[in-house]
Scaffold this motif. Structure first.
Motif, PDB file in Angstrom:
ATOM      1  N   ALA A 210      63.911  29.520  81.674  1.00 10.73           N
ATOM      2  CA  ALA A 210      63.997  29.493  83.213  1.00 10.73           C
ATOM      3  C   ALA A 210      62.994  28.332  83.869  1.00 10.73           C
ATOM      4  CB  ALA A 210      63.418  30.715  83.729  1.00 10.73           C
ATOM      5  N   GLU A 211      62.276  27.670  82.807  1.00 11.91           N
ATOM      6  CA  GLU A 211      61.474  26.673  83.472  1.00 11.91           C
ATOM      7  C   GLU A 211      61.939  25.225  83.187  1.00 11.91           C
ATOM      8  OE1 GLU A 211      59.896  28.813  80.765  1.00 11.91           O
ATOM      9  OE2 GLU A 211      59.777  30.249  82.540  1.00 11.91           O
ATOM     10  N   GLU A 212      63.056  25.211  82.908  1.00  6.05           N
ATOM     11  CA  GLU A 212      63.781  23.893  82.676  1.00  6.05           C
ATOM     12  C   GLU A 212      65.078  23.627  83.134  1.00  6.05           C
ATOM     13  OE1 GLU A 212      64.206  22.839  78.227  1.00  6.05           O
ATOM     14  OE2 GLU A 212      64.922  24.857  77.987  1.00  6.05           O
ATOM     15  N   SER A 213      65.674  22.746  83.415  1.00  7.86           N
ATOM     16  CA  SER A 213      66.954  22.163  83.805  1.00  7.86           C
ATOM     17  C   SER A 213      67.188  21.105  82.648  1.00  7.86           C
ATOM     18  CB  SER A 213      67.040  21.533  85.011  1.00  7.86           C
ATOM     19  OG  SER A 213      66.711  22.496  86.134  1.00  7.86           O
ATOM     20  N   VAL A 214      68.607  21.503  81.915  1.00  7.78           N
ATOM     21  CA  VAL A 214      69.013  20.976  80.852  1.00  7.78           C
ATOM     22  C   VAL A 214      70.222  19.916  81.154  1.00  7.78           C
ATOM     23  CG1 VAL A 214      69.563  20.705  78.258  1.00  7.78           C
ATOM     24  CG2 VAL A 214      67.894  22.483  79.249  1.00  7.78           C
ATOM     25  N   LEU A 215      70.367  18.620  80.815  1.00 11.83           N
ATOM     26  CA  LEU A 215      71.418  17.966  81.222  1.00 11.83           C
ATOM     27  C   LEU A 215      72.486  18.446  80.239  1.00 11.83           C
ATOM     28  CD1 LEU A 215      72.763  15.418  82.581  1.00 11.83           C
ATOM     29  CD2 LEU A 215      72.010  13.983  80.546  1.00 11.83           C
ATOM     30  N   ILE A 216      73.788  18.520  80.648  1.00  6.79           N
ATOM     31  CA  ILE A 216      74.980  18.880  79.702  1.00  6.79           C
ATOM     32  C   ILE A 216      75.998  17.760  79.987  1.00  6.79           C
ATOM     33  CG2 ILE A 216      74.748  21.284  79.836  1.00  6.79           C
ATOM     34  CD1 ILE A 216      77.005  21.558  81.722  1.00  6.79           C
ATOM     35  N   ILE A 217      76.902  17.595  79.163  1.00  8.23           N
ATOM     36  CA  ILE A 217      77.760  16.751  79.104  1.00  8.23           C
ATOM     37  C   ILE A 217      79.074  17.449  78.751  1.00  8.23           C
ATOM     38  CG2 ILE A 217      76.252  14.870  78.484  1.00  8.23           C
ATOM     39  CD1 ILE A 217      77.286  15.150  75.565  1.00  8.23           C
ATOM     40  N   PRO A 218      80.211  16.494  78.888  1.00 10.40           N
ATOM     41  CA  PRO A 218      81.684  16.986  78.594  1.00 10.40           C
ATOM     42  C   PRO A 218      81.609  17.550  77.051  1.00 10.40           C
ATOM     43  CG  PRO A 218      81.603  15.414  80.041  1.00 10.40           C
ATOM     44  CD  PRO A 218      80.359  15.408  79.721  1.00 10.40           C
ATOM     45  N   GLY A 219      82.173  18.916  76.960  1.00 11.90           N
ATOM     46  CA  GLY A 219      82.132  19.421  75.543  1.00 11.90           C
ATOM     47  C   GLY A 219      81.228  20.322  75.257  1.00 11.90           C
ATOM     48  N   THR A 220      80.071  20.509  76.172  1.00 13.80           N
ATOM     49  CA  THR A 220      79.040  21.699  75.963  1.00 13.80           C
ATOM     50  C   THR A 220      79.658  22.993  75.993  1.00 13.80           C
ATOM     51  OG1 THR A 220      77.447  19.968  77.003  1.00 13.80           O
ATOM     52  CG2 THR A 220      76.830  22.362  77.076  1.00 13.80           C
ATOM     53  N   GLU A 221      79.309  23.670  75.164  1.00 15.70           N
ATOM     54  CA  GLU A 221      79.581  25.289  75.198  1.00 15.70           C
ATOM     55  C   GLU A 221      78.331  26.027  75.821  1.00 15.70           C
ATOM     56  OE1 GLU A 221      80.431  26.273  71.410  1.00 15.70           O
ATOM     57  OE2 GLU A 221      82.427  24.941  71.116  1.00 15.70           O
TER      58      GLU A 221
END
Length: 163
Positions: free
Chosen positions: A137-148
């Motif tokens: 909950a303390e982080e925001s993670v970059l996702i890219i196309p193909g992320t599940e």
């Protein structure tokens, strides 16, 4: 298992610095081809453009929703306030192991990030070619196309590129 997209009141589209294809579509300044029409981008002069959809979320059922504003995902999601000055969409996931407000997608510029909303059964992502990773909950993670994306055991919800 079912999903339902609850749309919120229409919000103004975010303006970003980008480039425009010959068809007039806004794109990420580093794009070589238009994410809307596929045309080659020849004019790389930066300008203010309306942010297009940054992709879609494909549910396990095959249903797909556009990522054109932030998304709050959960069993009974309630978006409290704005996320980066935008009204979020609510993505309802009918699964008792998914928290009411489980996770959210945040749009920052041309990037899509995910964060957990203190869910009971955690949020896990699998970036293409990588091992599963829990999102706190303390982080925001970059996702890219193909992320599940897995909300507890529910998934995969796949983030796909628009084009």
């Amino acid at each position: 298992e079912s999903t339902m997209l609850g749309t919120s009141a229409a919000a103004p589209t975010a303006l970003l610095t980008g480039v425009v294809c010959p068809g007039g579509h806004g794109n990420n300044p580093i794009a070589e081809r238009c994410m809307t029409c596929g045309a080659r981008i020849v004019d790389h002069e930066p300008r203010q453009v309306e942010r297009p959809s940054l992709g879609s979320l494909r549910m396990p059922s095959g249903e797909s929703i556009s990522v054109d504003s932030p998304v709050v995902m959960g069993r009974s999601p309630v978006a409290v306030g704005l996320i980066n000055d935008e009204v979020p969409q609510n993505l309802v996931i009918d699964d008792e192991l998914v928290s009411r407000n489980h996770a959210q997608l945040i749009l920052e510029g041309w990037n899509v990030l995910i964060s957990d909303l203190n869910s009971t059964n955690q949020t896990t992502i699998v970036l293409p070619g990588q091992s599963p990773r829990k999102v706190s909950a303390e982080e925001s993670v970059l996702i890219i196309p193909g992320t599940e994306i897995y909300l507890g055991d529910h998934g995969p919800i796949v983030y796909e590129a628009r084009r």
